[in-house]
Design a protein around this motif. Structure first.
Motif, PDB file in Angstrom:
ATOM      1  N   MET A 627       0.810  -1.217   0.000  1.00  0.00           N
ATOM      2  CA  MET A 627       0.000   0.000   0.000  1.00  0.00           C
ATOM      3  C   MET A 627       0.851   1.280   0.000  1.00  0.00           C
ATOM      4  N   LEU A 628       2.153   1.132   0.191  1.00  0.00           N
ATOM      5  CA  LEU A 628       3.060   2.267   0.067  1.00  0.00           C
ATOM      6  C   LEU A 628       3.588   2.423  -1.354  1.00  0.00           C
ATOM      7  N   ASP A 629       3.234   1.482  -2.224  1.00  0.00           N
ATOM      8  CA  ASP A 629       3.784   1.475  -3.579  1.00  0.00           C
ATOM      9  C   ASP A 629       2.688   1.741  -4.608  1.00  0.00           C
ATOM     10  N   PRO A 630       2.523   2.969  -5.068  1.00  0.00           N
ATOM     11  CA  PRO A 630       1.449   3.288  -6.010  1.00  0.00           C
ATOM     12  C   PRO A 630       1.678   2.738  -7.416  1.00  0.00           C
ATOM     13  N   THR A 631       2.848   2.111  -7.662  1.00  0.00           N
ATOM     14  CA  THR A 631       3.088   1.513  -8.980  1.00  0.00           C
ATOM     15  C   THR A 631       2.537   0.101  -9.080  1.00  0.00           C
ATOM     16  N   ILE A 632       2.013  -0.436  -7.973  1.00  0.00           N
ATOM     17  CA  ILE A 632       1.450  -1.788  -7.962  1.00  0.00           C
ATOM     18  C   ILE A 632      -0.044  -1.702  -8.279  1.00  0.00           C
ATOM     19  N   PRO A 633      -0.564  -2.614  -9.100  1.00  0.00           N
ATOM     20  CA  PRO A 633      -2.009  -2.600  -9.382  1.00  0.00           C
ATOM     21  C   PRO A 633      -2.835  -2.598  -8.105  1.00  0.00           C
ATOM     22  N   LEU A 634      -3.890  -1.809  -8.112  1.00  0.00           N
ATOM     23  CA  LEU A 634      -4.908  -1.706  -7.066  1.00  0.00           C
ATOM     24  C   LEU A 634      -4.518  -0.824  -5.880  1.00  0.00           C
ATOM     25  N   THR A 635      -3.232  -0.466  -5.742  1.00  0.00           N
ATOM     26  CA  THR A 635      -2.841   0.292  -4.555  1.00  0.00           C
ATOM     27  C   THR A 635      -3.620   1.594  -4.411  1.00  0.00           C
ATOM     28  N   THR A 636      -3.570   2.442  -5.425  1.00  0.00           N
ATOM     29  CA  THR A 636      -4.183   3.770  -5.275  1.00  0.00           C
ATOM     30  C   THR A 636      -5.686   3.679  -5.069  1.00  0.00           C
ATOM     31  N   SER A 637      -6.321   2.746  -5.765  1.00  0.00           N
ATOM     32  CA  SER A 637      -7.780   2.632  -5.649  1.00  0.00           C
ATOM     33  C   SER A 637      -8.201   2.025  -4.318  1.00  0.00           C
ATOM     34  N   GLU A 638      -7.240   1.490  -3.569  1.00  0.00           N
ATOM     35  CA  GLU A 638      -7.611   0.825  -2.317  1.00  0.00           C
ATOM     36  C   GLU A 638      -7.174   1.578  -1.073  1.00  0.00           C
ATOM     37  N   TRP A 639      -6.703   2.788  -1.235  1.00  0.00           N
ATOM     38  CA  TRP A 639      -6.405   3.589  -0.052  1.00  0.00           C
ATOM     39  C   TRP A 639      -7.672   3.864   0.748  1.00  0.00           C
ATOM     40  N   GLU A 640      -8.832   3.851   0.081  1.00  0.00           N
ATOM     41  CA  GLU A 640     -10.088   4.053   0.813  1.00  0.00           C
ATOM     42  C   GLU A 640     -10.584   2.767   1.463  1.00  0.00           C
ATOM     43  N   GLU A 641      -9.920   1.661   1.204  1.00  0.00           N
ATOM     44  CA  GLU A 641     -10.279   0.389   1.849  1.00  0.00           C
ATOM     45  C   GLU A 641      -9.399   0.125   3.063  1.00  0.00           C
ATOM     46  N   TRP A 642      -8.080   0.256   2.870  1.00  0.00           N
ATOM     47  CA  TRP A 642      -7.137  -0.089   3.932  1.00  0.00           C
ATOM     48  C   TRP A 642      -6.561   1.140   4.625  1.00  0.00           C
ATOM     49  N   GLY A 643      -6.564   2.266   3.912  1.00  0.00           N
ATOM     50  CA  GLY A 643      -5.920   3.463   4.420  1.00  0.00           C
ATOM     51  C   GLY A 643      -4.685   3.783   3.591  1.00  0.00           C
ATOM     52  N   ASP A 644      -4.263   5.013   3.637  1.00  0.00           N
ATOM     53  CA  ASP A 644      -3.079   5.464   2.914  1.00  0.00           C
ATOM     54  C   ASP A 644      -1.925   5.562   3.906  1.00  0.00           C
ATOM     55  N   PRO A 645      -0.986   4.611   3.865  1.00  0.00           N
ATOM     56  CA  PRO A 645       0.085   4.594   4.878  1.00  0.00           C
ATOM     57  C   PRO A 645       1.110   5.713   4.704  1.00  0.00           C
ATOM     58  N   ARG A 646       0.950   6.541   3.693  1.00  0.00           N
ATOM     59  CA  ARG A 646       1.786   7.739   3.632  1.00  0.00           C
ATOM     60  C   ARG A 646       1.383   8.714   4.734  1.00  0.00           C
ATOM     61  N   LYS A 647       0.202   8.456   5.313  1.00  0.00           N
ATOM     62  CA  LYS A 647      -0.246   9.216   6.478  1.00  0.00           C
ATOM     63  C   LYS A 647       0.107   8.405   7.724  1.00  0.00           C
ATOM     64  N   GLU A 648       0.721   9.068   8.676  1.00  0.00           N
ATOM     65  CA  GLU A 648       1.329   8.368   9.807  1.00  0.00           C
ATOM     66  C   GLU A 648       0.342   7.510  10.586  1.00  0.00           C
ATOM     67  N   GLU A 649      -0.868   8.007  10.809  1.00  0.00           N
ATOM     68  CA  GLU A 649      -1.848   7.253  11.592  1.00  0.00           C
ATOM     69  C   GLU A 649      -2.151   5.912  10.933  1.00  0.00           C
ATOM     70  N   TYR A 650      -2.349   5.936   9.612  1.00  0.00           N
ATOM     71  CA  TYR A 650      -2.648   4.698   8.901  1.00  0.00           C
ATOM     72  C   TYR A 650      -1.424   3.792   8.833  1.00  0.00           C
ATOM     73  N   TYR A 651      -0.263   4.383   8.697  1.00  0.00           N
ATOM     74  CA  TYR A 651       0.964   3.584   8.622  1.00  0.00           C
ATOM     75  C   TYR A 651       1.106   2.687   9.849  1.00  0.00           C
ATOM     76  N   TYR A 652       1.023   3.280  11.014  1.00  0.00           N
ATOM     77  CA  TYR A 652       1.255   2.495  12.227  1.00  0.00           C
ATOM     78  C   TYR A 652       0.101   1.540  12.520  1.00  0.00           C
ATOM     79  N   TYR A 653      -1.107   1.938  12.144  1.00  0.00           N
ATOM     80  CA  TYR A 653      -2.234   1.015  12.345  1.00  0.00           C
ATOM     81  C   TYR A 653      -2.085  -0.202  11.438  1.00  0.00           C
ATOM     82  N   MET A 654      -1.765   0.019  10.171  1.00  0.00           N
ATOM     83  CA  MET A 654      -1.591  -1.099   9.246  1.00  0.00           C
ATOM     84  C   MET A 654      -0.404  -1.964   9.652  1.00  0.00           C
ATOM     85  N   LYS A 655       0.646  -1.331  10.129  1.00  0.00           N
ATOM     86  CA  LYS A 655       1.814  -2.090  10.585  1.00  0.00           C
ATOM     87  C   LYS A 655       1.458  -3.008  11.752  1.00  0.00           C
TER      88      LYS A 655
END
Length: 746
Positions: A627-655
């Motif tokens: 989810m940190l790699d926007p060059t992978i299929p589905l990443t950008t379209s799924e930030w609204e599903e899992w969260g965008d880990p470029r934002k610190e709150e989502y990063y640590y939660y997903m981790k």
């Protein structure tokens, strides 16, 4: 990142036991075979190449990042995957006979020579036919006799005097020479003379579309390359289709005139927002084509009037964040299902064709009922909803075209007999009063019904024959509920054979879960699972949060910063089943695919003590890195599903839950992981890295097997019998892990 079994007891030292057995057998093998067997029975060890991944001041070290190869052809990567496959085959060789036995059982339940329920369209009945021994279907049609009687329930004549069957397309012929073959769309032109079909021969879900003459099978024009399976006819001489960008996001919709060059096609719309993807749908009236651009939270719609000479898109619903719409057409109105933050379970509205801003509420929002979809007819509407976790279908009569429309009243609700079941809409005739739907439960084979919306009478058009002595009365399905950690009641559907289980905690169990994308995992029929159930297994589906079974909020409570609810719900279901004597920890096996594979990885890290064995199919386990790699299929379209880990709150939660990032030095159950080399949804490298890290850190001697299909994608092999092999292999692994597999000589 859209889901069989008796003698020798396997235990924690199983791999060591295999090693000893291999050594003993080697005494009678030639030296070269002995060396080869010993090597194959040794788990592959992926080399470690440390790579630092830094974000928000946090540094992760990924020793197996090198396994990711975008070309999927790096010799070192392929060598490692082949070594894993060889190891898996070697370890599973002692239950190969059991796998073959289970495969034969599953296949023996299938009536191999069969036809689907015919559907009348225009002057033809269309249906699919399967043949004995053949992997794929034939697409067929017959003429409607000119003297056919007019009845509410249309019936295709059969027998010696019936019109001749014409095979439009034989997938078995088209599949020759391909390891993988799948048709993603089969669309007949409005006049019935042409067919457009989308073909994938790799499993990467990138399709080539061919147009053929329906009678002769001859190609019309050149194929359309590199598109999605979303294709629709816009009249008899135009096709509308969608292409993808570099990360396989459906981003452009095109108009193609038959027999012209693809390079001359007209781009009708380009969606530049990388969180949105395009889709196509034709109205039941066949007068309008709808282009939807949608993210996980928002969608808006354009329409195209097929009858008009100029094929242009017109805005139907505007792009407003948080508003999600789907549409169809009847008479002088568009009908729209609309969801918003306020109306989270959706409302159904209508608007005049000439004034789309003037809306009338047909079905208001209700807190306890979620509107899933609807089907329009000349005089009726069938609404598919969910209430208390179960599907429901209600049919309403509509006012005549031109008359005022208002809130729907006096609907007929269709009755279903099982305590839990699956209902899906089937294609129906727009001008008829009959709605066709597909029905099954975990004990009721797939059935197609025609329901007369005027009389309220259902007619069974087709029920799949289940051979091999199957008797539905031998099986019990029931619903049960587990209390989650926050008190939420989680529904479960349970299947077992009433004469094979004790319900005293001694029975083996397979617990399945998914819990993502608002997808409803309804309890449909599965022939394969009876090879477990007939061996005394209890089969359970946990309808956990993150899915859509209990309405929109059920989904929202299992996504983004609530995602851990999905995992704790599943654990709560497992604990409930153990406490209520459905099974024990020693006999509890779990299974999930794709996002359900994420579920497997998360709960195995959280509660490895709770399960005996786990199967993670094409699992989405490297959540943070992906989810940190926007060059992978589905990443950008799924930030609204899992969260965008470029934002610190989502990063640590997903981790905190990402399976690869939370593998640690502890004991794990027996685990089987699968992947597809050409998978565009979950890259093969995710499960490969997951297995490598487990091998490095886990402290037990339980089985850890990895199987990668080198010629398939996300949905495994394509043939109907080939798919059964995967089920048989999985069940043989489960029985082996439980010590329920008969011993076989090496």
């Amino acid at each position: 990142m859209h889901l069989g079994r008796i003698a020798i007891q396997l235990h924690a030292s199983a791999p060591l036991l295999f090693s000893r057995r291999a050594t003993a057998t080697a005494l009678v093998l030639p030296h070269s075979r002995r060396a080869a067997f010993a090597m194959a029975a040794t788990p592959p060890v992926a080399r470690k190449v440390p790579r630092e991944l830094a974000q928000h001041g946090d540094v992760r070290v990924d020793n197996y990042y090198w396994l990711r190869d975008d070309s999927r052809s790096h010799p070192d990567v392929l060598a490692h995957l082949r070594a894993e496959n060889l190891y898996t085959a070697t370890i599973m060789s002692d239950v190969k006979n059991l796998e073959d036995e289970i495969y034969a059982e599953i296949r023996a339940r299938i009536k191999e020579d069969d036809i689907g329920a015919p559907l009348r369209k225009g002057q033809y009945y269309y249906y699919n036919r399967t043949l004995t021994g053949k992997e794929y279907v034939q697409h067929c049609r017959r003429l409607v006799p000119t003297d056919a009687p007019v009845t509410v329930y249309d019936v295709m004549p059969t027998g010696p005097n019936a019109p001749h069957e014409h095979i439009i397309l034989d997938e078995n012929v088209k599949a020759e020479g391909h390891d993988y073959y799948s048709i993603g769309a089969f669309k007949v032109s409005p006049n019935g003379k042409l067919v457009a079909y989308a073909q994938d021969t790799k499993g990467d879900e990138i399709y080539t579309v061919y147009v053929i003459d329906a009678e002769s099978g001859k190609f019309v024009g050149q194929p359309l390359e590199g598109i999605t399976s979303d294709i629709e006819w816009a009249g008899d001489d135009h096709l509308v289709y969608i292409t993808m960008d570099a990360i396989l996001r459906p981003d452009k919709v095109w108009l193609h005139m038959l027999e012209s060059n693809q390079s001359d096609d007209i781009c009708l719309y380009h969606e530049k927002d990388d969180m949105f993807s395009l889709g196509l749908q034709t109205s039941e009236s066949k007068q309008y084509l709808f282009v939807e651009s949608g993210s996980k939270n928002t969608s808006f719609i354009f329409y195209l009037d097929i009858s008009k000479q100029s094929k242009e898109l017109v805005v139907l619903t505007p792009r407003v964040y948080g508003i999600d719409t789907t549409a169809s057409h009847r008479g002088n109105h568009f009908y729209i299902k609309r969801r918003s933050e306020e109306f989270y379970n959706s409302e159904l509205i209508a608007c005049p064709l000439d004034n789309v801003a003037e809306t009338t509420v047909l079905l208001p929002h209700r807190e306890s009922v979620k509107i899933q979809s609807f089907q329009l007819f000349e005089n009726h509407i069938a609404v598919y909803e969910r209430q208390n976790g179960l599907p429901k279908v209600t049919a309403y009569r509509l006012p005549a075209t031109g008359e005022p429309i208002g809130q729907l009243q006096g609907g007929r609700e269709i009755d279903f007999v099982d305590p839990a079941y699956d209902v899906e809409p089937e294609q129906s005739q727009f001008g008829s009063s009959v709605v066709r739907f597909h029905y099954s439960s975990m004990r009721t084979p797939p059935s197609v019904f025609d329901y007369d919306m005027d009389s309220g009478v259902s007619v069974l058009k087709k029920i799949d024959t289940v051979l091999g002595g199957f008797d539905a009365s031998n099986y019990v399905t029931e619903r049960n509920w587990a209390a989650a950690s926050d008190g939420t009641q989680i529904p479960m559907t349970i299947l077992y054979r009433k004469d094979r289980v004790n319900l005293d905690g001694s029975d083996p169990m397979l617990l399945y879960g998914y819990g993502s994308y608002e997808i409803c995992i309804d309890p449909s029929f599965g022939r394969s699972r009876f090879s477990l159930v007939d061996r005394g297994f209890i089969y359970v589906i946990a309808h956990i949060r993150g899915g859509g079974e209990m309405g929109r909020k059920w989904y929202e409570d299992g996504k983004l910063l609530n995602k851990r609810n999905t995992f704790t719900d599943f654990i709560a279901c497992a604990e409930h089943l153990i406490e209520n004597k459905y099974c024990s920890k020693e006999k509890l096996c779990i299974n999930g695919r794709s996002a359900g594979g994420l579920l497997m990885g998360a709960v195995l890290n959280m509660r490895p003590d709770l399960f005996k064995a786990a199967v993670a199919g094409v699992p989405f386990v490297d959540v943070l890195t992906t989810m940190l790699d926007p060059t992978i299929p589905l990443t950008t379209s799924e930030w609204e599903e899992w969260g965008d880990p470029r934002k610190e709150e989502y990063y640590y939660y997903m981790k905190s839950y990402s399976p690869v990032d939370n593998v640690k030095a502890q004991g794990y159950p027996n685990i089987l992981v699968t992947a597809g080399l050409n998978d565009p949804r979950v890259m093969y490298s995710e499960p490969a890295k997951y297995v490598a890290k487990l091998r490095e850190l886990k402290t037990d001697d339980n089985l850890l097997l990895f199987k990668c299909e080198l010629g398939a994608g996300h949905f495994s092999k394509s043939g109907r019998f080939e798919k059964l092999r995967e089920d048989a292999f999985t069940y043989a692994f489960i029985l082996k892990a439980l010590g329920m597999a008969p011993k076989a000589a090496l």
